[in-house]
Design a protein around this motif. Structure first.
Motif, PDB file in Angstrom:
ATOM      1  N   THR A 213       0.818  -1.226   0.000  1.00 25.58           N
ATOM      2  CA  THR A 213       0.000   0.000   0.000  1.00 25.58           C
ATOM      3  C   THR A 213       0.845   1.267   0.000  1.00 25.58           C
ATOM      4  O   THR A 213       0.308   2.363   0.166  1.00 25.58           O
TER       5      THR A 213
ATOM      6  N   LEU B 298      -0.334   3.545  -2.815  1.00 24.31           N
ATOM      7  CA  LEU B 298      -1.693   3.989  -2.513  1.00 24.31           C
ATOM      8  C   LEU B 298      -1.684   5.071  -1.439  1.00 24.31           C
ATOM      9  O   LEU B 298      -2.426   6.054  -1.523  1.00 24.31           O
TER      10      LEU B 298
ATOM     11  N   LYS C 173      -0.728   8.374  -2.872  1.00 26.93           N
ATOM     12  CA  LYS C 173      -1.750   8.952  -3.750  1.00 26.93           C
ATOM     13  C   LYS C 173      -2.960   9.479  -2.982  1.00 26.93           C
ATOM     14  O   LYS C 173      -3.563  10.477  -3.371  1.00 26.93           O
ATOM     15  N   THR C 174      -3.340   8.788  -1.917  1.00 25.47           N
ATOM     16  CA  THR C 174      -4.613   9.106  -1.254  1.00 25.47           C
ATOM     17  C   THR C 174      -4.457   9.656   0.158  1.00 25.47           C
ATOM     18  O   THR C 174      -5.428  10.165   0.716  1.00 25.47           O
ATOM     19  N   ALA C 175      -3.272   9.517   0.742  1.00 26.88           N
ATOM     20  CA  ALA C 175      -3.110   9.941   2.139  1.00 26.88           C
ATOM     21  C   ALA C 175      -1.966  10.925   2.309  1.00 26.88           C
ATOM     22  O   ALA C 175      -1.395  11.031   3.402  1.00 26.88           O
TER      23      ALA C 175
ATOM     24  N   TYR D  19      -2.340   3.130   6.345  1.00 24.04           N
ATOM     25  CA  TYR D  19      -2.891   1.811   6.033  1.00 24.04           C
ATOM     26  C   TYR D  19      -2.271   0.727   6.908  1.00 24.04           C
ATOM     27  O   TYR D  19      -2.909  -0.303   7.171  1.00 24.04           O
TER      28      TYR D  19
END
Length: 392
Positions: free
Chosen positions: A37, A40, A43-45, A52
């Protein structure tokens, strides 16, 4: 040391090897998901890679706690609630299909009010159908060949639930149908009646394919898989990236956290986590994970063989098959032995409520093992008392 062993024996009962396998896979899941992750999180956090890690770790330990709670309950009580939850899951599946959250062109998630947590009713339906099927077959063992009185309610339940699940999640519906057939085979249902179950199941799945939300996706994935066998240039993007991850992993892998394909492989933390495992831990890691799942299945079947109650044996068999077959399908997709399904790898993939339902299923399996061992102990003690009374 003796007091610690006594405390473990008191609070963690059931098959100790299953406990060890589940804990080992759960801890390994935290490592792999944290690695998978990374992109990810950026990109998102906002680059918070620990987000995560902590979220998944919390869910993993929560699922272990749920497993512990489930194993404490006598497994016979699950027969009382199984049919209730099975009937409840039918309207939940229908509501989810019509009004649920649409993700990846399918309404699979339903949001629970107040806590604002989404879950897949298919998880509840799968678990409750397996438990209800085991209870119904165990109760009707003396009339197992009676088609109308015994098998018709069973067949209708399987057909309806598999069709409702298949409208948004065909791969889960197919695996559930296969699991139900295995339970019925173990439950001594005649082969000619199993053929009827296959016919009803295929009819329900056909209706789901024709009317469901994932019809085009299902057809395209089957076509892509068949075409890729004849022409390497037509390999789907997800599969191609998965093959690269596996091919570059070698024997011992690149090492924890050193995956490169996590940056390009879709869903490396769920659908294709097995590819990341092989890339980072090599063929050694991949074979070890496969062995642990097969060992889990073996221990589940040992519980079936040693069970002195039909319900316990059928329940353990059904849940063991459901978990391990899904794991084998996920791994088969990663290495190119099957079309892309979108099924997560139980115990290892990142997930929310799916981890909780997996923990519940494993807790029930342990409850069967724990319950039968207690029955054997009670029977043994009763025999000893009887023998002493006769001697006196």
């Amino acid at each position: 040391m003796n007091s610690l062993k006594a405390w473990i024996d008191e609070h963690f009962k059931g098959d100790p090897i299953i406990w060890a396998i589940v804990i080992l896979l759960s801890l390994f899941s935290i490592l792999v998901v944290y690695s998978a992750t990374g992109t990810l999180a950026y990109k998102t956090a906002g680059g918070n890679t620990e987000l995560y890690l902590f979220r998944h770790s919390f869910l993993v330990f929560l699922s272990l706690f749920v497993m512990w709670l489930a194993h404490k309950m006598p497994y016979r009580k699950y027969a009382l609630y199984a049919r209730l939850f099975m009937y409840l899951s039918i309207p939940l599946l229908a509501v989810t299909y019509m009004f649920g959250s649409n993700i990846n062109e399918a309404n699979r998630w339903l949001t629970i009010p107040v806590i604002n947590q989404a879950f897949q009713p298919s998880d509840l339906a799968k678990l409750s159908l397996i438990a209800a099927l085991a209870a119904m077959l165990a109760k009707r063992q003396n009339n197992i060949k009676d088609l109308t009185g015994t098998l018709l309610p069973v067949i209708l339940s399987i057909g309806v639930i598999c069709a409702l699940i298949g409208m948004a999640n065909m791969s889960t519906a197919i695996l559930l149908l296969m699991t139900c057939l295995l339970i019925m085979f173990i439950g001594r249902v005649p082969v000619k009646h199993l053929a009827l179950v296959v016919m009803v199941g295929l009819l329900g799945l056909s209706v789901a394919v024709l009317t469901g939300q994932r019809r085009e996706t299902f057809n395209s994935r089957i076509e892509a898989f068949m075409e890729s066998k004849d022409d390497d240039s037509k390999i789907p993007f997800q599969a191609e990236q998965s093959y690269i991850a596996i091919a570059t992993g070698g024997i011992t892998g690149k090492g924890p956290g050193n995956s490169e394909q996590r940056n390009s492989l879709p869903h490396p933390y769920s659908d294709f986590i097995y590819s990341i495992i092989i890339e980072e831990y090599g063929m050694v890691g991949g074979v070890t994970v496969l062995f642990l799942y097969l060992a889990l299945l073996y221990r589940g079947m040992r519980i079936v063989a040693n069970s002195n109650k039909a319900f316990g044996g059928l329940l353990s068999a059904g849940l063991s098959f459901a978990l391990v077959i899904q794991a084998l399908v996920n791994m088969a997709v990663a290495v190119g032995l099957g079309p892309i399904t979108g099924l997560p790898l139980p115990l290892l993939s990142m997930g929310g409520t799916s981890l909780i339902f997996t923990g519940t299923a494993l807790g029930i399996i342990l409850s069967v093992s724990r319950g039968d061992h207690q029955d054997e102990a009670v029977a043994s003690d009763s025999t000893k008392v009887s023998n002493r009374l006769r001697t006196a």
